[in-house]
Design a protein around this motif. Structure first.
Motif, short mmCIF file in Angstrom:
data_model
loop_
_atom_site.label_atom_id
_atom_site.label_comp_id
_atom_site.label_asym_id
_atom_site.label_seq_id
_atom_site.Cartn_x
_atom_site.Cartn_y
_atom_site.Cartn_z
N MET A 209 24.32 36.60 32.12
CA MET A 209 24.56 35.24 32.59
C MET A 209 24.40 34.21 31.48
N ALA A 210 23.98 34.64 30.29
CA ALA A 210 23.91 33.71 29.15
C ALA A 210 25.29 33.28 28.70
N ALA A 211 26.33 33.97 29.13
CA ALA A 211 27.71 33.59 28.79
C ALA A 211 28.10 32.33 29.54
N PRO A 212 29.15 31.62 29.07
CA PRO A 212 29.65 30.47 29.83
C PRO A 212 30.09 30.86 31.24
N THR A 213 30.04 29.92 32.16
CA THR A 213 30.32 30.21 33.57
C THR A 213 31.73 30.76 33.82
N PRO A 214 32.80 30.27 33.15
CA PRO A 214 34.11 30.90 33.37
C PRO A 214 34.13 32.39 33.00
N VAL A 215 33.37 32.76 31.97
CA VAL A 215 33.26 34.18 31.61
C VAL A 215 32.57 34.95 32.72
N ASP A 293 37.03 56.46 49.26
CA ASP A 293 37.41 55.76 48.03
C ASP A 293 38.38 54.62 48.32
N LEU A 294 39.26 54.76 49.30
CA LEU A 294 40.24 53.70 49.59
C LEU A 294 39.55 52.45 50.15
N ILE A 295 38.57 52.65 51.03
CA ILE A 295 37.83 51.51 51.57
C ILE A 295 37.01 50.84 50.48
N SER A 296 36.45 51.64 49.57
CA SER A 296 35.71 51.08 48.45
C SER A 296 36.61 50.23 47.56
N PHE A 297 37.83 50.71 47.30
CA PHE A 297 38.77 49.93 46.51
C PHE A 297 39.20 48.66 47.24
N TYR A 298 39.32 48.74 48.56
CA TYR A 298 39.66 47.57 49.36
C TYR A 298 38.58 46.50 49.24
N HIS A 299 37.32 46.91 49.31
CA HIS A 299 36.24 45.93 49.15
C HIS A 299 36.18 45.40 47.72
N LEU A 300 36.58 46.23 46.76
CA LEU A 300 36.64 45.78 45.37
C LEU A 300 37.62 44.61 45.21
N LEU A 301 38.77 44.68 45.88
CA LEU A 301 39.76 43.61 45.79
C LEU A 301 39.27 42.34 46.48
N THR A 302 38.76 42.47 47.70
CA THR A 302 38.32 41.28 48.43
C THR A 302 37.10 40.64 47.75
N HIS A 303 36.20 41.48 47.24
CA HIS A 303 35.02 40.95 46.55
C HIS A 303 35.41 40.17 45.30
N ALA A 304 36.43 40.63 44.59
CA ALA A 304 36.86 39.93 43.38
C ALA A 304 37.32 38.52 43.70
N LEU A 305 37.98 38.34 44.83
CA LEU A 305 38.52 37.02 45.18
C LEU A 305 37.41 36.02 45.49
N PHE A 306 36.49 36.39 46.39
CA PHE A 306 35.50 35.38 46.76
C PHE A 306 34.38 35.26 45.73
N LYS A 307 34.11 36.31 44.93
CA LYS A 307 33.04 36.19 43.94
C LYS A 307 33.48 35.32 42.76
N SER A 308 34.74 35.40 42.36
CA SER A 308 35.21 34.51 41.29
C SER A 308 35.16 33.05 41.77
N LEU A 309 35.53 32.81 43.02
CA LEU A 309 35.45 31.46 43.56
C LEU A 309 34.01 30.96 43.62
N LEU A 310 33.08 31.85 43.96
CA LEU A 310 31.67 31.46 44.02
C LEU A 310 31.15 31.05 42.65
N PHE A 311 31.53 31.79 41.62
CA PHE A 311 31.09 31.44 40.27
C PHE A 311 31.72 30.13 39.79
N LEU A 312 33.01 29.92 40.08
CA LEU A 312 33.67 28.71 39.63
C LEU A 312 33.07 27.47 40.31
#
Length: 568
Positions: A209-215, A293-312
């Motif tokens: 987390m020492a990196a800049p927030t966009p990173v 594995d398919l459900i895990s990949f599905y959560h990987l995609l949805t998690h990427a969307l809302f987690k990037s928004l949370l950080f921004l």
């Protein structure tokens, strides 16, 4: 002129992400897989190939990565506008995305290693971007822990030379029970858990987390930490049923629980979100370890969307409050920056699993499918209680940012940038509809899971239990502050001390002792400093003799003749 180039790159990434979504949809409907192959050279009957593997999984994941990276580029243009080294930062960010795309498209361990090592190297450059002692220590911890995983991938590359090719997609159906392939899969598994920061390699993820927030928005949503999960998804056909998948199940459950508890004791905004990422990674790997594995990949995609928004959105709050990251200083922000707080809570509620948001579809599906497996009550407790802790620290964040009193100083400047808000608005739209869209696309036959009412409401019940436990921990916070229990909970079960100080402290103490005793002690006295002192004393004696009268020379000559007479 340079800024126009970066705007062109941002627009190109966004359009390319839309193209990858459409291409993935076409591959899914037509059931197509494309593999492009270039032979570079041949070594001992083993061909060194450059491979690109395209199917709907890689296309969808590349679309999500490119969409998030384009929004991060737009966000960074204004978030980092006062930086001296802005263009270097943008170039590093671009090559970071390219490394991730190379990893996604590679079914070959050789070409995959280029993206894998590129992620590690550029992430180190981004973590130490601010060039202070804390960033240097965090970057060194990050890169050294990731090097363990890199070594494991290199060992698997060396072992796979026995098969004549490094293309692991060719072995998915034919070498499931092969003993040597089990060793390769074990090495890949060890590399993946270091990249995805599972126990005992967890401390590097909050340190990054020492990196800049966009990173952080890019790293913790769709690139660095998800590389291990994506690699295990690709190897899942080979690994299913192997002995270390049970080991992965235990590690991921403990990681999920540990990250949820630690997040409830943390006050650094970015570290809370980082620990929530760690919790979600544990959830993905736990579901993957039981064969879903398919459900895990599905959560990987949805998690990427809302987690990037949370950080921004968290980055805007940090940026506007004079770079303050302590959530105790925030509060009542809904009156100052209402749109930012609304988007922040959209991503927060999606992380909780609020019904009909992106996180709800994947988390509810995983929880209900998990109920259909035969596990003991302890595993059920850890799983559902960890999901409840997600609700606990998410509502804790919302409480400190919206409900509590504003505790910042009187000198603050709160405003909303139009372009930063535009990037967040696009991601918030995906956080609202992304989960349902991906579920309709990926699961052509809808998963309708029929259960008794007590099982159907068990997810909701444990979420309430987790929320109550979070409130209980917060109330007991001041009572156990001076106890080791607080350090145990807050410090990731002593993981930070064990795997940082615990590894290097003895070596540092020994090196300090050797520095004092040898380098600054006996070696100094007998070596350069001692020789220098002896030469100085002898030269002073010679100078004294030279400046004295003739009697001294005569006495010296007489003494020398006396010695010669006695000897001969």
């Amino acid at each position: 002129m340079k800024m126009c180039k970066f705007m062109f790159i941002m627009n190109f990434l966004f359009l390319f992400s839309m193209f990858m979504f459409l291409l993935g949809l076409y591959f899914m409907v037509m059931n197509l897989v494309f593999m492009f192959e270039w032979e570079l050279f041949e070594l001992n009957s083993s061909m060194i190939l450059m491979l690109i593997y395209m199917d709907w999984i890689s296309c969808f994941f590349m679309g999500v990565v490119l969409l998030i990276s384009s929004m991060v580029f737009m966000y960074s243009k204004f978030y980092m506008e006062g930086e001296v080294n802005l263009y270097r930062f943008m170039y590093l960010l671009f090559f970071f995305v390219v490394s991730m795309l190379l990893l996604i498209m590679s079914p070959n361990l050789i070409s995959l290693m280029l993206g894998w090592d590129g992620l590690g190297m550029i992430s180190y450059c981004l973590v130490i971007y601010y060039q202070n002692v804390k960033s240097s220590n965090s970057g060194m911890l990050t890169v050294l822990m990731n090097r363990v995983g890199d070594v494991m991938i290199l060992m698997s590359i060396v072992w796979m030379i026995n098969y004549g090719t490094w293309n692991f997609m060719l072995y998915n159906m034919y070498m499931v029970n092969d003993y040597q392939m089990q060793l390769v899969c074990f090495l890949v598994f060890m590399g993946a858990i270091t990249k995805s920061a599972q126990i005992p390699y967890s401390p590097w993820l909050p340190a990054a987390m020492a990196a800049p927030t966009p990173v952080s928005a890019l790293v913790h949503s769709s690139t660095l930490v998800t590389a291990g999960v994506y690699l295990l998804v690709r190897f899942s056909n080979l690994m299913y049923g192997m002995f270390f998948m049970k080991f992965l199940f235990i590690l991921s459950v403990l990681t999920m629980f540990m990250a949820g508890v630690s997040a409830n004791y943390e006050f650094d905004l970015k570290k809370i979100i980082a620990l929530s990422t760690l919790s979600q990674l544990g959830l993905m790997l736990m579901i993957l370890s039981i064969g879903l594995d398919l459900i895990s990949f599905y959560h990987l995609l949805t998690h990427a969307l809302f987690k990037s928004l949370l950080f921004l959105s968290a980055g805007i709050l940090i940026h506007l409050m004079n770079n303050n990251q302590d959530i105790r200083m925030m509060g009542n922000l809904i009156y100052y920056v209402p749109l930012v707080v609304v988007i922040f809570n959209i991503s927060n509620l999606s992380l909780c699993g609020m019904p009909f948001m992106a996180g709800f579809y994947s988390k509810d599906m995983m929880a209900e499918v998990f109920l259909m497996y035969k596990f003991n009550w302890l595993v059920f407790f850890f799983f559902f209680f960890s999901i409840g802790l997600t609700l606990s620290y998410s509502l804790r964040l919302s409480w400190f940012s919206v409900v509590s009193f504003f505790n910042m100083g009187v000198c603050f400047n709160l405003y909303e940038n139009v372009y930063m808000m535009l990037s967040m608005f696009i991601l918030s739209l995906m956080s609202l509809i992304g989960g349902s869209v991906f579920m309709w696309l990926m699961f052509s036959i809808m998963h309708l899971i029929y259960m008794d009412m007590i099982f159907k409401f068990m997810v909701l019940f444990f979420m309430m239990v987790g929320m109550m436990f979070g409130i209980f921990m917060y109330k007991l916070n001041y009572l156990i502050y001076g106890m080791n229990l607080y350090n145990f909970m807050w410090g990731m079960w002593f993981g930070v001390n064990l795997f940082t100080y615990g590894v290097i402290l003895n070596f540092l103490n020994k090196s300090f002792y050797m520095l004092k005793v040898y380098d600054l002690g006996w070696f100094e006295e007998l070596g350069s400093h001692g020789i220098y002192k002896n030469i100085i004393s002898l030269s002073n004696l010679n100078l004294f003799i030279q400046f004295n009268n003739l009697k001294s020379y005569l006495f010296e000559m007489f003494f020398l003749l006396l010695i010669l007479f006695l000897i001969f």
